[in-house]
Scaffold this motif. Structure first.
Motif, PDB file in Angstrom:
ATOM      1  N   TYR A  16      -8.726 -15.272  11.262  1.00 56.73           N
ATOM      2  CA  TYR A  16      -9.137 -14.211  12.168  1.00 56.73           C
ATOM      3  C   TYR A  16     -10.486 -14.578  12.802  1.00 56.73           C
ATOM      4  O   TYR A  16     -11.383 -15.091  12.135  1.00 56.73           O
ATOM      5  CB  TYR A  16      -9.255 -12.906  11.376  1.00 56.73           C
ATOM      6  N   TYR A  17     -10.591 -14.369  14.109  1.00 58.18           N
ATOM      7  CA  TYR A  17     -11.860 -14.633  14.783  1.00 58.18           C
ATOM      8  C   TYR A  17     -12.665 -13.347  14.888  1.00 58.18           C
ATOM      9  O   TYR A  17     -12.122 -12.293  15.225  1.00 58.18           O
ATOM     10  CB  TYR A  17     -11.615 -15.175  16.192  1.00 58.18           C
ATOM     11  N   PHE A  18     -13.925 -13.439  14.604  1.00 59.28           N
ATOM     12  CA  PHE A  18     -14.759 -12.234  14.771  1.00 59.28           C
ATOM     13  C   PHE A  18     -16.174 -12.639  15.162  1.00 59.28           C
ATOM     14  O   PHE A  18     -16.595 -13.781  14.983  1.00 59.28           O
ATOM     15  CB  PHE A  18     -14.761 -11.379  13.502  1.00 59.28           C
ATOM     16  N   THR A  19     -16.892 -11.709  15.736  1.00 59.14           N
ATOM     17  CA  THR A  19     -18.272 -11.979  16.139  1.00 59.14           C
ATOM     18  C   THR A  19     -19.206 -11.056  15.364  1.00 59.14           C
ATOM     19  O   THR A  19     -18.785 -10.046  14.807  1.00 59.14           O
ATOM     20  CB  THR A  19     -18.480 -11.740  17.645  1.00 59.14           C
ATOM     21  N   VAL A  20     -20.445 -11.448  15.364  1.00 51.69           N
ATOM     22  CA  VAL A  20     -21.438 -10.633  14.665  1.00 51.69           C
ATOM     23  C   VAL A  20     -21.598  -9.311  15.401  1.00 51.69           C
ATOM     24  O   VAL A  20     -21.657  -9.269  16.624  1.00 51.69           O
ATOM     25  CB  VAL A  20     -22.788 -11.369  14.648  1.00 51.69           C
ATOM     26  N   GLN A  21     -21.664  -8.266  14.652  1.00 51.00           N
ATOM     27  CA  GLN A  21     -21.891  -6.951  15.227  1.00 51.00           C
ATOM     28  C   GLN A  21     -23.214  -6.942  15.987  1.00 51.00           C
ATOM     29  O   GLN A  21     -24.221  -7.422  15.502  1.00 51.00           O
ATOM     30  CB  GLN A  21     -21.971  -5.899  14.113  1.00 51.00           C
TER      31      GLN A  21
ATOM     32  N   GLN B 122     -22.582 -14.969  18.238  1.00 51.68           N
ATOM     33  CA  GLN B 122     -21.983 -16.008  17.402  1.00 51.68           C
ATOM     34  C   GLN B 122     -20.575 -15.592  16.996  1.00 51.68           C
ATOM     35  O   GLN B 122     -20.363 -14.486  16.512  1.00 51.68           O
ATOM     36  CB  GLN B 122     -22.843 -16.221  16.152  1.00 51.68           C
ATOM     37  N   ARG B 123     -19.621 -16.498  17.203  1.00 50.30           N
ATOM     38  CA  ARG B 123     -18.260 -16.183  16.777  1.00 50.30           C
ATOM     39  C   ARG B 123     -17.946 -16.957  15.501  1.00 50.30           C
ATOM     40  O   ARG B 123     -18.404 -18.080  15.315  1.00 50.30           O
ATOM     41  CB  ARG B 123     -17.247 -16.563  17.868  1.00 50.30           C
ATOM     42  N   TYR B 124     -17.206 -16.343  14.647  1.00 51.96           N
ATOM     43  CA  TYR B 124     -16.811 -16.965  13.387  1.00 51.96           C
ATOM     44  C   TYR B 124     -15.298 -16.976  13.255  1.00 51.96           C
ATOM     45  O   TYR B 124     -14.608 -16.154  13.850  1.00 51.96           O
ATOM     46  CB  TYR B 124     -17.398 -16.192  12.192  1.00 51.96           C
ATOM     47  N   ARG B 125     -14.824 -17.916  12.454  1.00 54.79           N
ATOM     48  CA  ARG B 125     -13.398 -17.933  12.143  1.00 54.79           C
ATOM     49  C   ARG B 125     -13.234 -17.856  10.638  1.00 54.79           C
ATOM     50  O   ARG B 125     -13.845 -18.617   9.883  1.00 54.79           O
ATOM     51  CB  ARG B 125     -12.748 -19.224  12.662  1.00 54.79           C
TER      52      ARG B 125
ATOM     53  N   SER C 210     -12.685 -11.835   3.186  1.00 57.97           N
ATOM     54  CA  SER C 210     -13.048 -13.121   2.609  1.00 57.97           C
ATOM     55  C   SER C 210     -14.463 -13.499   3.035  1.00 57.97           C
ATOM     56  O   SER C 210     -14.874 -13.235   4.160  1.00 57.97           O
ATOM     57  CB  SER C 210     -12.060 -14.192   3.077  1.00 57.97           C
ATOM     58  N   ALA C 211     -15.186 -14.105   2.120  1.00 56.98           N
ATOM     59  CA  ALA C 211     -16.538 -14.548   2.446  1.00 56.98           C
ATOM     60  C   ALA C 211     -16.529 -15.976   2.941  1.00 56.98           C
ATOM     61  O   ALA C 211     -17.566 -16.587   3.135  1.00 56.98           O
ATOM     62  CB  ALA C 211     -17.441 -14.405   1.231  1.00 56.98           C
ATOM     63  N   SER C 212     -15.348 -16.489   3.148  1.00 57.39           N
ATOM     64  CA  SER C 212     -15.208 -17.878   3.549  1.00 57.39           C
ATOM     65  C   SER C 212     -14.895 -17.962   5.033  1.00 57.39           C
ATOM     66  O   SER C 212     -13.782 -17.704   5.472  1.00 57.39           O
ATOM     67  CB  SER C 212     -14.084 -18.502   2.706  1.00 57.39           C
ATOM     68  N   TYR C 213     -15.927 -18.288   5.842  1.00 50.52           N
ATOM     69  CA  TYR C 213     -15.704 -18.365   7.280  1.00 50.52           C
ATOM     70  C   TYR C 213     -16.600 -19.453   7.845  1.00 50.52           C
ATOM     71  O   TYR C 213     -17.565 -19.885   7.217  1.00 50.52           O
ATOM     72  CB  TYR C 213     -16.013 -17.028   7.954  1.00 50.52           C
ATOM     73  N   VAL C 214     -16.265 -19.922   9.031  1.00 52.83           N
ATOM     74  CA  VAL C 214     -17.071 -20.959   9.675  1.00 52.83           C
ATOM     75  C   VAL C 214     -17.462 -20.511  11.088  1.00 52.83           C
ATOM     76  O   VAL C 214     -16.764 -19.717  11.709  1.00 52.83           O
ATOM     77  CB  VAL C 214     -16.310 -22.308   9.776  1.00 52.83           C
ATOM     78  N   LYS C 215     -18.565 -21.049  11.561  1.00 50.43           N
ATOM     79  CA  LYS C 215     -18.987 -20.761  12.924  1.00 50.43           C
ATOM     80  C   LYS C 215     -17.974 -21.351  13.889  1.00 50.43           C
ATOM     81  O   LYS C 215     -17.461 -22.438  13.680  1.00 50.43           O
ATOM     82  CB  LYS C 215     -20.366 -21.379  13.188  1.00 50.43           C
ATOM     83  N   SER C 216     -17.698 -20.607  14.941  1.00 54.35           N
ATOM     84  CA  SER C 216     -16.697 -21.074  15.892  1.00 54.35           C
ATOM     85  C   SER C 216     -17.104 -20.721  17.321  1.00 54.35           C
ATOM     86  O   SER C 216     -16.458 -19.934  17.993  1.00 54.35           O
ATOM     87  CB  SER C 216     -15.349 -20.459  15.533  1.00 54.35           C
ATOM     88  N   GLY C 217     -18.232 -21.282  17.736  1.00 55.03           N
ATOM     89  CA  GLY C 217     -18.648 -21.091  19.124  1.00 55.03           C
ATOM     90  C   GLY C 217     -19.409 -19.807  19.360  1.00 55.03           C
ATOM     91  O   GLY C 217     -19.530 -18.953  18.471  1.00 55.03           O
ATOM     92  N   ILE C 218     -19.905 -19.686  20.582  1.00 55.72           N
ATOM     93  CA  ILE C 218     -20.683 -18.511  20.956  1.00 55.72           C
ATOM     94  C   ILE C 218     -19.972 -17.841  22.108  1.00 55.72           C
ATOM     95  O   ILE C 218     -19.620 -18.490  23.092  1.00 55.72           O
ATOM     96  CB  ILE C 218     -22.108 -18.916  21.394  1.00 55.72           C
TER      97      ILE C 218
END
Ligand SMILES: [Zn+2]
Length: 140
Positions: A34-39, A25-28, A12-20
């Motif tokens: 699902y939580y993920f961080t930038v590679q 940068q972590r996204y949700r 999904s291209a729909s995600y929001v920033k969720s802390g560092i």
């Protein structure tokens, strides 16, 4: 910084920033939570910095000074010098150039004086939107 395009789990291209987390940068994902961080880009540094670092090296700036200016480890710079077989030209004078980093306005202010630009051995290079001025004539 590499940009995220979509959630690695559900695409999904729909995600929001969720802390560092650990400087990343972590996204949700808004679809699947699902939580993920930038590679991380790993140790690869953009060509822009490689070129700038080598330019500074050729101009007589020391490894430590390059590290201070560009924020790149002097070890990386040494490796690039080896990798690209960069030879520093023999300078005719022994003294090292002085250097300073100026904001654009500061540089414009200096340039109002014709004597400033008439100096021999003056080199101005742009680094990250700032202006790096090398001057071999400081003490003359
Ligand atoms: Zn998802």
């Amino acid at each position: 910084m590499k940009e995220v395009k979509h959630c690695p789990k559900c695409s999904s291209a729909s995600y929001v920033k969720s802390g560092i987390i650990k400087d990343r940068q972590r996204y949700r994902c808004k679809e699947c939570n699902y939580y993920f961080t930038v590679q991380k880009l790993g140790k690869r540094i953009s060509d822009y910095y490689v070129v700038k670092a080598l330019q500074l090296y050729i101009e007589g700036v020391s490894y430590r000074e390059i590290e201070r200016i560009l924020g790149i480890s002097h070890v990386s710079v040494m490796n690039w010098v080896k990798t690209y077989k960069i030879k520093r030209p023999q300078l005719q004078h022994n003294h090292k150039p002085s250097f300073e980093v100026l904001e654009h306005e500061q540089l414009l202010e200096r340039m109002k004086s014709p004597e400033y630009l008439e100096q021999k051995g003056l080199l101005i290079s742009e680094v990250e939107g700032k202006f790096f001025v090398l001057n071999w004539n400081q003490n003359q």
